[in-house]
Scaffold this active site. Structure first.
Site, PDB file in Angstrom:
ATOM      1  N   LEU A   1       0.877  -1.169   0.000  1.00 15.05           N
ATOM      2  CA  LEU A   1       0.000   0.000   0.000  1.00 15.05           C
ATOM      3  C   LEU A   1       0.915   1.219   0.000  1.00 15.05           C
ATOM      4  O   LEU A   1       1.934   1.235   0.700  1.00 15.05           O
ATOM      5  CB  LEU A   1      -0.889   0.024   1.254  1.00 15.05           C
ATOM      6  CG  LEU A   1      -2.268  -0.611   1.173  1.00 15.05           C
ATOM      7  CD1 LEU A   1      -2.957  -0.518   2.533  1.00 15.05           C
ATOM      8  CD2 LEU A   1      -3.134   0.036   0.109  1.00 15.05           C
ATOM      9  N   ASP A   2       0.540   2.252  -0.762  1.00 11.60           N
ATOM     10  CA  ASP A   2       1.369   3.445  -0.832  1.00 11.60           C
ATOM     11  C   ASP A   2       1.579   4.053   0.550  1.00 11.60           C
ATOM     12  O   ASP A   2       0.759   3.893   1.462  1.00 11.60           O
ATOM     13  CB  ASP A   2       0.713   4.498  -1.733  1.00 11.60           C
ATOM     14  CG  ASP A   2       0.475   3.982  -3.141  1.00 11.60           C
ATOM     15  OD1 ASP A   2       1.237   3.104  -3.569  1.00 11.60           O
ATOM     16  OD2 ASP A   2      -0.482   4.442  -3.780  1.00 11.60           O
ATOM     17  N   TYR A   3       2.665   4.816   0.673  1.00  9.98           N
ATOM     18  CA  TYR A   3       3.019   5.493   1.917  1.00  9.98           C
ATOM     19  C   TYR A   3       1.870   6.355   2.435  1.00  9.98           C
ATOM     20  O   TYR A   3       1.579   6.384   3.629  1.00  9.98           O
ATOM     21  CB  TYR A   3       4.271   6.351   1.670  1.00  9.98           C
ATOM     22  CG  TYR A   3       4.793   7.099   2.862  1.00  9.98           C
ATOM     23  CD1 TYR A   3       5.500   6.442   3.866  1.00  9.98           C
ATOM     24  CD2 TYR A   3       4.610   8.479   2.978  1.00  9.98           C
ATOM     25  CE1 TYR A   3       5.999   7.128   4.956  1.00  9.98           C
ATOM     26  CE2 TYR A   3       5.110   9.179   4.059  1.00  9.98           C
ATOM     27  CZ  TYR A   3       5.814   8.503   5.048  1.00  9.98           C
ATOM     28  OH  TYR A   3       6.309   9.186   6.132  1.00  9.98           O
TER      29      TYR A   3
END
Length: 240
Positions: free
Chosen positions: A105-107
């Site tokens: 999952l993106d930052y």
């Protein structure tokens, strides 16, 4: 037991996913019976060979661990980070198990992430050929007309390749923006944000709420729980 590809054995030991294990092998961090091995075609005998990663012997766990985590924003979904940022593994550091995240999952995104030491399940859930659905809630600035929803659902060009058909539906319209529900069958880097940007939309918040059959539910942000046996079995069926 018959011989096994080294990257599969490392994944089964909970070192990393098969794909990440390949990078570890190529980097020269793996020793088999005291000899550095950097060839991806290498196979090992799990009953006879001694396998080490960074000087530490690795062996398959007697029983696998499966966790559901509600990843907060500002946390990277990797086992370690060269920039020293907080990782999802830091959130479960009190567990005496070597786990790794299934996919990413993106930052700046949040929501459901699976942590495990089961390399086979990780492979099933992340490989494109298994076509595992992932569902998200996205809050987009302003209104979203139906024509843009249709354009997104049909696919847009990213990096010279059209995205696969997806589902984009309006969940709620508010004065500040629109909540969308998005269902994807692929997982390119920052895909939803980049798709939205291609049609002039700005994603303010992005939450993953489902992976295959597994739901985020009411798990608090930053918290984790063990998966129930029935949930693991359903994921295994979903990935076949």
């Amino acid at each position: 037991m018959s011989r096994e590809r080294l990257q599969k054995y490392l994944a089964r030991c909970g070192v990393a996913s098969r794909r990440a294990s390949e990078a570890i092998i190529v980097a020269g961090r793996v020793w088999v019976n005291g000899v550095v091995v950097s060839e991806l075609g290498t196979s090992v005998d799990p009953d006879q060979d001694r396998v080490e990663v960074d000087g530490r012997r690795v062996m398959p766990p007697t029983a696998h661990t499966y966790l559901a985590l509600n990843k907060p924003t500002g946390v990277v979904s990797t086992a370690s980070d060269p920039q020293g940022r907080r990782t999802v593994i830091d959130l479960v550091s009190d567990l005496d198990r070597r786990l790794y995240p299934v996919g990413r999952l993106d930052y700046d995104s949040e929501g459901l992430l699976i942590l495990t030491d089961d390399g086979d399940l990780a492979m099933m859930l992340t490989h494109p050929r298994h076509d595992v659905e992932k569902e998200y809630r996205a809050f987009v600035r302003g209104d979203v007309p139906d024509r843009l929803l249709g354009q997104l659902a049909r696919g847009v060009e990213l990096d010279g390749r059209r995205t696969a058909p997806a589902r984009f539906t309006v969940e709620e319209r508010r004065e500040a923006g629109t909540w969308l529900r998005v269902v994807l069958h692929e997982g390119r880097n920052r895909q939803i944000r980049r798709m939205a940007a291609e049609v002039g939309l700005d994603v303010i918040r992005l939450i993953r709420v489902r992976i295959g059959t597994l739901l985020l539910g009411d798990l608090p942000t930053g918290a984790w729980r063990d998966l129930r046996p029935a949930e693991v079995a359903a994921l295994q069926r979903n990935g076949v």
